[in-house]
Design a protein around this motif. Sequence first.
Motif, mmCIF file in Angstrom:
data_model
loop_
_atom_site.group_PDB
_atom_site.id
_atom_site.type_symbol
_atom_site.label_atom_id
_atom_site.label_comp_id
_atom_site.label_asym_id
_atom_site.label_seq_id
_atom_site.Cartn_x
_atom_site.Cartn_y
_atom_site.Cartn_z
ATOM 1 N N ARG A 13 0.763 -1.153 -0.149
ATOM 2 C CA ARG A 13 -0.068 -0.049 -0.298
ATOM 3 C C ARG A 13 0.775 1.183 0.006
ATOM 4 N NH1 ARG A 13 -5.195 0.692 3.290
ATOM 5 N NH2 ARG A 13 -3.748 0.308 5.085
ATOM 6 N N ALA A 14 2.177 1.350 0.347
ATOM 7 C CA ALA A 14 3.002 2.284 0.445
ATOM 8 C C ALA A 14 2.972 2.888 -1.285
ATOM 9 C CB ALA A 14 4.443 2.070 0.609
ATOM 10 N N GLY A 15 3.079 1.819 -2.170
ATOM 11 C CA GLY A 15 3.202 2.204 -3.508
ATOM 12 C C GLY A 15 1.738 2.679 -4.077
ATOM 13 N N GLU A 16 0.495 2.283 -3.232
ATOM 14 C CA GLU A 16 -0.723 2.201 -3.988
ATOM 15 C C GLU A 16 -1.238 3.819 -3.390
ATOM 16 O OE1 GLU A 16 -3.389 -0.643 -2.456
ATOM 17 O OE2 GLU A 16 -2.027 -2.689 -3.383
ATOM 18 N N TYR A 17 -0.711 4.148 -2.354
ATOM 19 C CA TYR A 17 -1.199 5.408 -2.104
ATOM 20 C C TYR A 17 -0.287 6.541 -2.515
ATOM 21 C CZ TYR A 17 -4.472 4.326 1.911
ATOM 22 O OH TYR A 17 -5.440 3.892 2.547
ATOM 23 N N GLY A 18 1.031 6.248 -2.691
ATOM 24 C CA GLY A 18 1.910 7.162 -3.624
ATOM 25 C C GLY A 18 2.017 8.391 -2.660
ATOM 26 N N LEU A 27 2.718 9.037 8.243
ATOM 27 C CA LEU A 27 1.829 9.502 9.241
ATOM 28 C C LEU A 27 0.497 8.544 8.576
ATOM 29 C CD1 LEU A 27 2.203 13.262 9.473
ATOM 30 C CD2 LEU A 27 2.818 11.368 11.167
ATOM 31 N N GLY A 28 -0.054 7.666 9.598
ATOM 32 C CA GLY A 28 -0.922 6.675 8.984
ATOM 33 C C GLY A 28 -2.304 7.530 8.322
ATOM 34 N N PRO A 29 -2.640 6.598 6.964
ATOM 35 C CA PRO A 29 -3.967 7.138 6.556
ATOM 36 C C PRO A 29 -4.787 6.199 6.998
ATOM 37 C CG PRO A 29 -2.378 5.803 5.065
ATOM 38 C CD PRO A 29 -1.656 5.963 6.319
ATOM 39 N N THR A 30 -4.458 4.999 7.135
ATOM 40 C CA THR A 30 -5.536 4.137 7.486
ATOM 41 C C THR A 30 -4.533 2.892 8.351
ATOM 42 O OG1 THR A 30 -5.748 2.690 5.637
ATOM 43 C CG2 THR A 30 -7.493 4.303 6.166
ATOM 44 N N HIS A 31 -5.433 2.206 9.280
ATOM 45 C CA HIS A 31 -4.457 1.393 10.279
ATOM 46 C C HIS A 31 -4.573 -0.190 10.101
ATOM 47 C CE1 HIS A 31 -3.551 5.099 12.225
ATOM 48 N NE2 HIS A 31 -2.751 4.600 13.105
ATOM 49 N N GLU A 32 -5.032 -0.724 8.995
ATOM 50 C CA GLU A 32 -5.089 -2.146 8.649
ATOM 51 C C GLU A 32 -3.661 -2.806 9.103
ATOM 52 O OE1 GLU A 32 -8.392 -0.487 6.515
ATOM 53 O OE2 GLU A 32 -6.330 0.218 6.914
ATOM 54 N N SER A 79 -13.790 -1.697 -3.687
ATOM 55 C CA SER A 79 -12.839 -1.741 -2.599
ATOM 56 C C SER A 79 -11.591 -0.788 -2.508
ATOM 57 C CB SER A 79 -12.503 -3.107 -2.084
ATOM 58 O OG SER A 79 -13.609 -3.992 -1.548
ATOM 59 N N GLY A 80 -11.101 -0.421 -4.012
ATOM 60 C CA GLY A 80 -10.011 0.139 -4.160
ATOM 61 C C GLY A 80 -8.685 -0.210 -3.303
ATOM 62 N N ALA A 81 -7.845 0.355 -2.969
ATOM 63 C CA ALA A 81 -6.695 0.083 -2.240
ATOM 64 C C ALA A 81 -6.729 -0.589 -1.067
ATOM 65 C CB ALA A 81 -5.950 1.439 -1.926
ATOM 66 N N LEU A 127 -8.371 -2.177 -12.368
ATOM 67 C CA LEU A 127 -6.755 -2.690 -12.514
ATOM 68 C C LEU A 127 -5.646 -2.461 -11.145
ATOM 69 C CD1 LEU A 127 -6.288 -1.114 -15.988
ATOM 70 C CD2 LEU A 127 -7.079 -3.282 -15.439
ATOM 71 N N ALA A 128 -6.367 -1.814 -10.140
ATOM 72 C CA ALA A 128 -5.651 -1.663 -8.951
ATOM 73 C C ALA A 128 -4.975 -2.880 -8.295
ATOM 74 C CB ALA A 128 -6.498 -0.985 -7.775
ATOM 75 N N PRO A 129 -3.771 -2.900 -7.813
ATOM 76 C CA PRO A 129 -2.812 -1.787 -7.772
ATOM 77 C C PRO A 129 -1.917 -1.155 -8.763
ATOM 78 C CG PRO A 129 -1.823 -3.788 -6.943
ATOM 79 C CD PRO A 129 -2.982 -4.347 -7.599
ATOM 80 N N ALA A 130 -2.264 -1.722 -9.995
ATOM 81 C CA ALA A 130 -1.383 -1.138 -11.166
ATOM 82 C C ALA A 130 -2.026 0.138 -11.211
ATOM 83 C CB ALA A 130 -1.835 -1.971 -12.571
#
Length: 562
Positions: free
Chosen positions: A87-92, A108-113, A201-203, A310-313
Amino acid sequence: MVLRMSRLMLKTLRDDPADAETASHKLLVRAGFVRRSSAGVWIWLPLGKRVLENVSRVVREEMDAIGGQEVLLPALLPREHYETTGRAGEYGDLLFQLKDRKGADYVLGPTHEEIFTQVVKDQCTSYKDLPVILYQIQTKYRDEARPRSGVLRGREFQMKDSYSFDTTDEGLAEAYRAHRDAYIRIFTRLGFDYRIVSAVSGAMGGSASEEFLAPAEAGEDTFVDCPACEYAANTEAVTTVVPPVEGAEHGPVEELDTPDTPTIETLAAHLGVPASATLKNLLVKVDGKITAVGVPGDREVDLGKLGEHLAPAVVELVTAEDFEGRPELVRGYVGPQGLHGIEYLADPRIARGTAWITGANAPGKHARNVVCGRDFEVDRYLDVVTVRPGDPCPRCGAGLRLDRAIEIGHIFQLGRKYADAFQLDVLGQQGKPVRVTMGSYGIGVSRAVAALAEQTADDQGLCWPREVAPADVHLVAAGKALQTELALDVAEKLHAAGVRVLLDDRAGVSPGVKFTDAELIGVPQILVVGRRAAEGVVELKDRRSGERVELTVDEALARLTG
């Protein structure tokens, strides 16, 4: 205690902020609820903090009611956890990233899964420890390129995120239903007009996903609903209803001389055909690889939907440089029948047996009678066209309606995406490891404040539902010593009865200014101690309906405490 405006840090404004576009942005600033600190970062002032806390209270009560356990995780998190899940790459660029003095990478956390998964991995080792629901109300961070609309879309925001952990898919489904029901209670209590819609669901990953949307002009989400049935969905989740293909015979491919027709509009005008008879082929790059997307010529490709599929592409439009050295790719004249070694994605309307007018892969040339399944093949069908009003409902076929809304909640059945990434297993009943399955459930707490302002405000100002209002009664002392003395006495009696009171006892402020501020601040009931104070008569006004009635003090107390 009674909240006295003579001691309250509150500065109301008569004019809208110059940069404000939405009603909530204008009014929350004008009413003294929030102030801008920097782009997308907001200060919650005393009245605003009360509303924010009231929203949080309702959320906590309903989360506790389904067995949720509140925790508080750090906002500063090691980047490696987000790299583990990709998800580091997915959030960019949305990720706030930093290094400590030793050079270690943090976000800094965008979400905490990721972090919740590790907490459960550490604390739960047996099936006997599950199921469990954990939640927090905490500050999240996303480096929005263009933060706007006040607290509706900020770079720092308050969010409730909860997570369910189960050993079976049936347990996940039960936790999902429990959260769905809790969300219905939460948004009903908060006073929202809302819709529950199917979503993607996206990222976040996972399978089943629903959004809770608050219809509003300021909304950045578009959703559809059907007037004939209960179908509702985010436009990115709408599926295409494909009409049956007629079994007509099609002639051979015919090349057409079509100079200066690189667009669908110019082609349709040149040939005298509707745009729907043509095939539009959009070239994109998927993780750097050129890919073609085919849709009917009268439709547009929804790049958001394409990206979700096409995510995470990473999906990007091609540029002029991408055509260099590729003579088979003729800009404005691309046709699927001439694409070799390029993946061809298509809208379901491009069904086998349908014939199209499309590019002939030569400058100034198009082709007629290009048949899907005969002259070209589709590698993968995706619902990627922009939805239009009147498109058929996937459930009943009636014409769909489109509306704008603010996303206030989102629930996901994540499945085992994060458990797989961190190998979250517990010892099962048979003595063997069992992979845990998860759900993720979010509510934008600070966004809910702005969304309520959008839905409930009127021409005079904010108009809060009682559950979230900063007070139950706005008591206005509209006069001098006599009115102020009576207002203080009434305020104390109301407070003793458990009524939350905002008392305007400011000296040297005219009644007109006090009345204007009362309308702007938006407390549900406005009680005015004015010209008939000597007679023991006050005026009670309902902020939403505008209904006014004169009552004795005792009658007013009885009505407000009853």
